[in-house]
Design an enzyme around this catalytic site. Structure first.
Site, short mmCIF file in Angstrom:
data_model
loop_
_atom_site.label_atom_id
_atom_site.label_comp_id
_atom_site.label_asym_id
_atom_site.label_seq_id
_atom_site.Cartn_x
_atom_site.Cartn_y
_atom_site.Cartn_z
N ASN A 3 0.81 -1.22 0.00
CA ASN A 3 0.00 0.00 0.00
C ASN A 3 0.85 1.27 0.00
O ASN A 3 2.05 1.18 0.21
CB ASN A 3 -0.90 -0.03 1.26
CG ASN A 3 -2.14 -0.88 0.99
OD1 ASN A 3 -2.82 -0.64 0.01
ND2 ASN A 3 -2.42 -1.84 1.86
N ASP B 193 -6.83 -7.20 -1.74
CA ASP B 193 -7.68 -8.34 -1.37
C ASP B 193 -8.96 -7.94 -0.63
O ASP B 193 -9.78 -8.78 -0.32
CB ASP B 193 -6.90 -9.35 -0.54
CG ASP B 193 -6.47 -8.78 0.80
OD1 ASP B 193 -6.73 -7.60 1.06
OD2 ASP B 193 -5.88 -9.53 1.60
N HIS C 101 -9.77 0.72 -2.23
CA HIS C 101 -10.38 1.01 -0.93
C HIS C 101 -11.45 2.08 -1.08
O HIS C 101 -11.60 2.97 -0.21
CB HIS C 101 -9.32 1.44 0.11
CG HIS C 101 -8.46 0.29 0.57
ND1 HIS C 101 -7.41 0.43 1.43
CD2 HIS C 101 -8.53 -1.03 0.28
CE1 HIS C 101 -6.86 -0.74 1.66
NE2 HIS C 101 -7.51 -1.65 0.97
N TYR D 258 -14.39 -0.01 3.03
CA TYR D 258 -13.52 1.15 3.30
C TYR D 258 -14.26 2.49 3.12
O TYR D 258 -13.74 3.53 3.50
CB TYR D 258 -12.27 1.13 2.41
CG TYR D 258 -11.12 0.40 3.07
CD1 TYR D 258 -10.12 1.10 3.76
CD2 TYR D 258 -11.03 -0.98 3.03
CE1 TYR D 258 -9.08 0.44 4.38
CE2 TYR D 258 -9.97 -1.66 3.64
CZ TYR D 258 -9.01 -0.94 4.32
OH TYR D 258 -7.98 -1.60 4.93
P1 NAD Z 1 5.07 -5.94 7.64
O1 NAD Z 1 5.49 -4.64 8.24
O2 NAD Z 1 4.76 -7.08 8.52
O3 NAD Z 1 6.21 -6.41 6.62
C1 NAD Z 1 6.69 -5.61 5.62
C2 NAD Z 1 8.15 -5.93 5.38
O4 NAD Z 1 8.61 -5.04 4.36
C3 NAD Z 1 9.07 -5.73 6.59
O5 NAD Z 1 9.77 -6.91 6.87
C4 NAD Z 1 9.99 -4.59 6.15
O6 NAD Z 1 11.30 -4.73 6.67
C5 NAD Z 1 9.96 -4.74 4.65
N1 NAD Z 1 10.37 -3.55 3.90
C6 NAD Z 1 10.07 -2.26 4.16
N2 NAD Z 1 10.62 -1.48 3.21
C7 NAD Z 1 11.26 -2.28 2.34
C8 NAD Z 1 12.02 -2.07 1.16
N3 NAD Z 1 12.21 -0.84 0.68
N4 NAD Z 1 12.55 -3.13 0.53
C9 NAD Z 1 12.35 -4.38 1.01
N5 NAD Z 1 11.66 -4.66 2.11
C10 NAD Z 1 11.12 -3.61 2.78
O7 NAD Z 1 3.85 -5.60 6.68
P2 NAD Z 1 2.51 -6.39 6.45
O8 NAD Z 1 1.53 -5.93 7.46
O9 NAD Z 1 2.79 -7.82 6.30
O10 NAD Z 1 2.06 -5.78 5.06
C11 NAD Z 1 2.88 -5.85 3.89
C12 NAD Z 1 2.29 -4.98 2.82
O11 NAD Z 1 1.08 -5.54 2.33
C13 NAD Z 1 1.92 -3.58 3.30
O12 NAD Z 1 2.19 -2.66 2.28
C14 NAD Z 1 0.43 -3.66 3.54
O13 NAD Z 1 -0.16 -2.39 3.49
C15 NAD Z 1 0.05 -4.54 2.40
N6 NAD Z 1 -1.23 -5.22 2.45
C16 NAD Z 1 -1.91 -5.22 1.30
C17 NAD Z 1 -3.09 -5.87 1.21
C18 NAD Z 1 -3.78 -5.84 -0.12
O14 NAD Z 1 -4.57 -6.69 -0.42
N7 NAD Z 1 -3.47 -4.87 -1.00
C19 NAD Z 1 -3.61 -6.54 2.31
C20 NAD Z 1 -2.90 -6.54 3.49
C21 NAD Z 1 -1.69 -5.88 3.54
C1 LMR Z 2 -3.35 -4.90 7.51
O1 LMR Z 2 -3.84 -6.03 7.61
O2 LMR Z 2 -2.25 -4.58 7.95
C2 LMR Z 2 -4.13 -3.85 6.85
O3 LMR Z 2 -3.91 -3.89 5.50
C3 LMR Z 2 -5.52 -3.85 7.24
C4 LMR Z 2 -5.61 -3.79 8.74
O4 LMR Z 2 -5.77 -2.70 9.28
O5 LMR Z 2 -5.48 -4.85 9.36
#
Ligand code: NAD
Ligand code: LMR
Length: 446
Positions: free
Chosen positions: A150, A173, A203, A268
């Site tokens: 995101n 998702d 969203h 959202y």
């Molecule tokens: P998280 O913080 O648990 O993990 C993210 C990882 O990215 C961390 O280990 C961090 O060190 C790494 N990181 C940060 N900057 C980086 C870079 N420049 N290069 C390489 N690695 C880097 O995050 P999460 O909660 O697991 O979420 C991961 C991503 O997925 C987020 O962007 C979140 O918003 C997104 N997300 C998207 C959806 C969707 O369907 N679009 C749903 C849920 C989460």
């Molecule tokens: C996440 O799962 O980190 C988000 O994308 C949505 C949330 O607030 O749990």
């Protein structure tokens, strides 16, 4: 199996809390999306290693035929891959906490991907995602990137403008989660049983049509009857492990629906229809980030530690499939095997919503295949929806302008225009606080 070819995948953001669940789903889907290699890439070696050490055990026990490695070296990570999964969170939870808490200080809703927090996060993500695309193109020019990092709407607009030919697909998702709930409400097994017409931004969208995929039955009347009372809250066994804040979110859909009863909303929309309700119900000292640190992150890292100590992944918590990872596997399968299955994508409009600008990013159904996506025509947006989208989309474009031009004023305009922010002076206070904490990640805005 439809092909002998086996694929090589790198997860960018290997330290993500979603990684172990995704790996388990990849392993379970070997007849659907066969792998020869799985790699993790992250810029935080320590965080990634905690996940990778447990995954090493999982892979040895359950899929020894797939080569597994993890690295912080981009060349190693992006060489010889077919798919890059974008799962990074730039600035990690520390920065998400600021995204949520700074606006609340000024009486404005604080949220991960919407309002000023979402725009701040988007500006952090742009350079990191563009860099990953560039590495992918340099080291594996035929690869596809499936990005779900995101703020998707802003990242997708940056990709549209700055990497127009890149093989990157920006997905989300959340609509799948809502559709899975619709399926449960109608007594169907899963979102796979639902056909749909949906339009909007990420969203920020609406279902125009929901049908039973097998019979073609129009499910809208049944759903509307249910949603006006309960929103998308299903309850019972379906929701036995859903967190309390998500229950409130899914129930709130009843109020969103009441405002625009022609369509069914993406959950959202609550942040745009009821921002003051969000503020009134928020605890500025304890936001969603704190909940995740105390719940999901703790569980994921705790489980990894347990697996490493036990030396086995038997009876792990990810043996039940997650919607998020199942969806991503389905998308990879559609591209790898050219199935032209329908999913939602964030892509250039080009007429998909007939009364929105062609050169803007929208979230619409698209057919996914070996050549990428073919967006589908969804028809006209309603007057109410179009007005909301024009405003929101302009905010997203202004954030990309701010990135390109290093412009403080463009970012201020983005914050000021946003539906969640009352006026320019409040926008400025939020932006000025955000500039300080985002210094390591944002371009210098002048
Ligand atoms: P998280 O913080 O648990 O993990 C993210 C990882 O990215 C961390 O280990 C961090 O060190 C790494 N990181 C940060 N900057 C980086 C870079 N420049 N290069 C390489 N690695 C880097 O995050 P999460 O909660 O697991 O979420 C991961 C991503 O997925 C987020 O962007 C979140 O918003 C997104 N997300 C998207 C959806 C969707 O369907 N679009 C749903 C849920 C989460
Ligand atoms: C996440 O799962 O980190 C988000 O994308 C949505 C949330 O607030 O749990």
């Amino acid at each position: 199996m439809t092909s002998e070819k086996k694929y090589s995948v790198v997860i960018a953001g290997g330290g993500s809390t979603f990684t172990p669940g995704f790996v388990l789903d990849l392993i379970k889907s070997q007849d659907k999306f066969p792998l020869r290699q799985l790699k993790f890439y992250d810029n935080d070696a320590e965080r990634q290693e905690k996940i990778a050490k447990a995954v090493e055990i999982i892979m040895k026990e359950r899929a020894p035929q797939i080569k597994f490695s993890y690295t912080t070296d981009p060349k190693e990570a992006f060489t010889d891959v077919d798919f890059v999964m974008g799962s990074i969170r730039v600035g990690k939870y520390e920065m998400r906490s600021y995204d949520e808490k700074i606006p609340l200080k000024y009486g404005v809703m604080g949220q991960e991907t919407t309002g000023p927090g979402g725009m701040a996060y988007g500006l952090r993500s742009i350079p990191a995602i563009l860099q990953i695309i560039d590495w992918m193109e340099e080291y594996s020019p035929n690869a596809w990137m499936i990005n779900y990092s995101n703020t998707i709407a802003i990242v997708a607009e940056a990709c549209r403008r700055l990497r127009p030919n890149a093989k990157v697909i920006n997905i989300c998702d959340m609509p799948i989660d809502d559709m899975d709930r619709m399926a449960a409400i109608c007594g169907l097994d899963s979102w796979h049983d639902i056909d749909f017409n949906y339009y909007g931004l990420n969203h920020f969208g609406w279902w125009k049509e929901v049908r039973n995929k097998k019979t073609g039955e129009d499910l809208m009347p049944k759903l509307k009857e249910y949603v006006k009372e309960h929103g998308y809250w299903v309850g019972g066994d379906y929701d036995k492990s859903t967190e309390a804040s998500w229950e409130a979110t899914f129930r709130k859909v009843a109020d969103e629906y009441a405002l625009e009863p022609e369509t069914l909303p993406n959950n959202y929309m609550q942040y745009y229809y009821f921002p003051q309700w969000e503020v009134a119900n928020a605890d500025p000292k304890h936001t969603r980030t704190d909940e995740i640190l105390e719940y999901r992150q703790k569980i994921v890292f705790g489980e990894c530690e347990r697996i490493v100590k036990a030396g086995t992944a038997a009876d792990n918590i990810w043996d039940i499939s997650g919607l998020h990872s199942e969806y991503i596997v389905d998308i990879c399968h559609a591209i790898a095997f050219n199935t032209h299955e329908k999913f939602l994508a964030n892509c250039a409009n080009n007429g998909a919503i007939s009364n929105m600008d062609p050169d803007s990013v929208v979230e619409v159904p698209a057919l996914f295949g070996a050549d990428g996506i073919q967006p589908m025509a969804t028809g006209e947006a309603g007057r109410f929806q179009r007005g909301l989208m024009m405003e929101q989309q302009t905010c997203e474009k202004l954030v990309v302008d701010a990135y390109v031009e290093h412009s403080y004023n463009k970012m201020l305009q983005a914050f000021t225009l946003n539906k969640t922010v009352p006026d320019a002076s409040v926008a400025k206070k939020i932006l000025d606080d955000m500039m300080v904490v985002n210094k390591p990640y944002w371009p210098e805005l002048k």
